[in-house]
Motif scaffolding. Structure first.
Motif, PDB file in Angstrom:
ATOM      1  N   ALA A  37       6.290 -13.245  -9.550  1.00 27.64           N
ATOM      2  CA  ALA A  37       6.861 -14.720  -9.234  1.00 27.64           C
ATOM      3  C   ALA A  37       7.872 -14.309  -7.952  1.00 27.64           C
ATOM      4  CB  ALA A  37       7.495 -15.203 -10.547  1.00 27.64           C
ATOM      5  N   THR A  38       8.526 -13.566  -8.147  1.00 30.84           N
ATOM      6  CA  THR A  38       9.627 -13.096  -6.934  1.00 30.84           C
ATOM      7  C   THR A  38       8.943 -12.969  -5.675  1.00 30.84           C
ATOM      8  OG1 THR A  38      11.223 -12.324  -8.507  1.00 30.84           O
ATOM      9  CG2 THR A  38      11.672 -11.732  -6.398  1.00 30.84           C
ATOM     10  N   LEU A  39       7.785 -11.991  -5.749  1.00 27.92           N
ATOM     11  CA  LEU A  39       7.194 -11.545  -4.510  1.00 27.92           C
ATOM     12  C   LEU A  39       6.412 -12.900  -4.154  1.00 27.92           C
ATOM     13  CD1 LEU A  39       5.850  -8.309  -5.778  1.00 27.92           C
ATOM     14  CD2 LEU A  39       7.830  -8.602  -3.927  1.00 27.92           C
ATOM     15  N   LEU A  81      11.376  -0.500  -6.580  1.00 28.24           N
ATOM     16  CA  LEU A  81      11.548   0.353  -5.361  1.00 28.24           C
ATOM     17  C   LEU A  81       9.990   1.012  -5.272  1.00 28.24           C
ATOM     18  CD1 LEU A  81      14.786   2.485  -6.012  1.00 28.24           C
ATOM     19  CD2 LEU A  81      14.294   0.372  -4.421  1.00 28.24           C
ATOM     20  N   ASP A  82       9.315   1.378  -6.317  1.00 27.81           N
ATOM     21  CA  ASP A  82       7.913   1.942  -5.988  1.00 27.81           C
ATOM     22  C   ASP A  82       6.936   0.794  -5.411  1.00 27.81           C
ATOM     23  OD1 ASP A  82       8.631   4.354  -6.689  1.00 27.81           O
ATOM     24  OD2 ASP A  82       7.635   4.199  -8.570  1.00 27.81           O
ATOM     25  N   VAL A  83       7.103  -0.434  -6.059  1.00 22.66           N
ATOM     26  CA  VAL A  83       6.358  -1.541  -5.434  1.00 22.66           C
ATOM     27  C   VAL A  83       6.437  -2.010  -4.131  1.00 22.66           C
ATOM     28  CG1 VAL A  83       5.709  -3.942  -6.147  1.00 22.66           C
ATOM     29  CG2 VAL A  83       5.614  -2.378  -7.694  1.00 22.66           C
ATOM     30  N   MET A  84       7.870  -2.044  -3.799  1.00 24.12           N
ATOM     31  CA  MET A  84       8.300  -2.116  -2.710  1.00 24.12           C
ATOM     32  C   MET A  84       7.607  -1.347  -1.535  1.00 24.12           C
ATOM     33  SD  MET A  84       9.089  -5.295  -2.883  1.00 24.12           S
ATOM     34  CE  MET A  84       9.772  -5.768  -1.146  1.00 24.12           C
ATOM     35  N   HIS A  85       7.743  -0.183  -1.836  1.00 25.15           N
ATOM     36  CA  HIS A  85       7.463   0.843  -0.949  1.00 25.15           C
ATOM     37  C   HIS A  85       5.882   0.965  -0.734  1.00 25.15           C
ATOM     38  CE1 HIS A  85       7.247   4.972   0.806  1.00 25.15           C
ATOM     39  NE2 HIS A  85       6.311   5.170   0.126  1.00 25.15           N
ATOM     40  N   HIS A  86       5.079   0.708  -1.589  1.00 22.57           N
ATOM     41  CA  HIS A  86       3.683   0.528  -1.421  1.00 22.57           C
ATOM     42  C   HIS A  86       3.368  -1.061  -0.907  1.00 22.57           C
ATOM     43  CE1 HIS A  86       3.608   4.202  -3.833  1.00 22.57           C
ATOM     44  NE2 HIS A  86       2.928   4.451  -3.520  1.00 22.57           N
ATOM     45  N   ALA A  87       4.246  -1.782  -0.712  1.00 26.63           N
ATOM     46  CA  ALA A  87       3.778  -3.125  -0.261  1.00 26.63           C
ATOM     47  C   ALA A  87       3.740  -3.318   1.156  1.00 26.63           C
ATOM     48  CB  ALA A  87       4.760  -4.182  -0.952  1.00 26.63           C
ATOM     49  N   PHE A  88       4.663  -2.331   1.888  1.00 24.73           N
ATOM     50  CA  PHE A  88       4.698  -2.422   3.137  1.00 24.73           C
ATOM     51  C   PHE A  88       4.190  -1.063   3.851  1.00 24.73           C
ATOM     52  CE2 PHE A  88       7.879  -5.241   1.386  1.00 24.73           C
ATOM     53  CZ  PHE A  88       7.337  -6.719   2.094  1.00 24.73           C
TER      54      PHE A  88
END
Length: 88
Positions: A37-39, A81-88
């Protein structure tokens, strides 16, 4: 304020809501739902974040692409951190 800090603040706020409801433990599925939801509210190129199993989440992008992220031994902060790293 950098986007990463904004997302962390929103997720922590979501966890405080759960604490106020006397739920001190939050499952990975609930955590991923709040994070999703945040994303989505951050208006990124992400359309979905789903828990595949206890070891992986899948990020779905607006163009239809998907990425699987290993979150097996991660704390909730490390999941962010892991999701944000793989999202960009």
């Amino acid at each position: 304020m950098p986007l990463t800090h904004f997302i962390i603040i929103v997720v922590i706020y979501g966890l405080k809501i759960y604490r106020n409801r006397r739920c001190f433990f939050i499952s990975k599925q609930d955590f991923i739902s709040i994070f999703e939801a945040t994303l989505l509210c951050a208006d990124l190129d992400i359309t979905a974040l789903s828990l595949v199993d206890d070891e992986h989440v899948e990020i779905t992008f607006k163009g239809g692409g998907k990425r699987r992220v290993n979150i097996g031994a991660d704390s909730k902060g490390a999941i962010i951190l892991d999701v944000m790293h793989h999202a960009f």
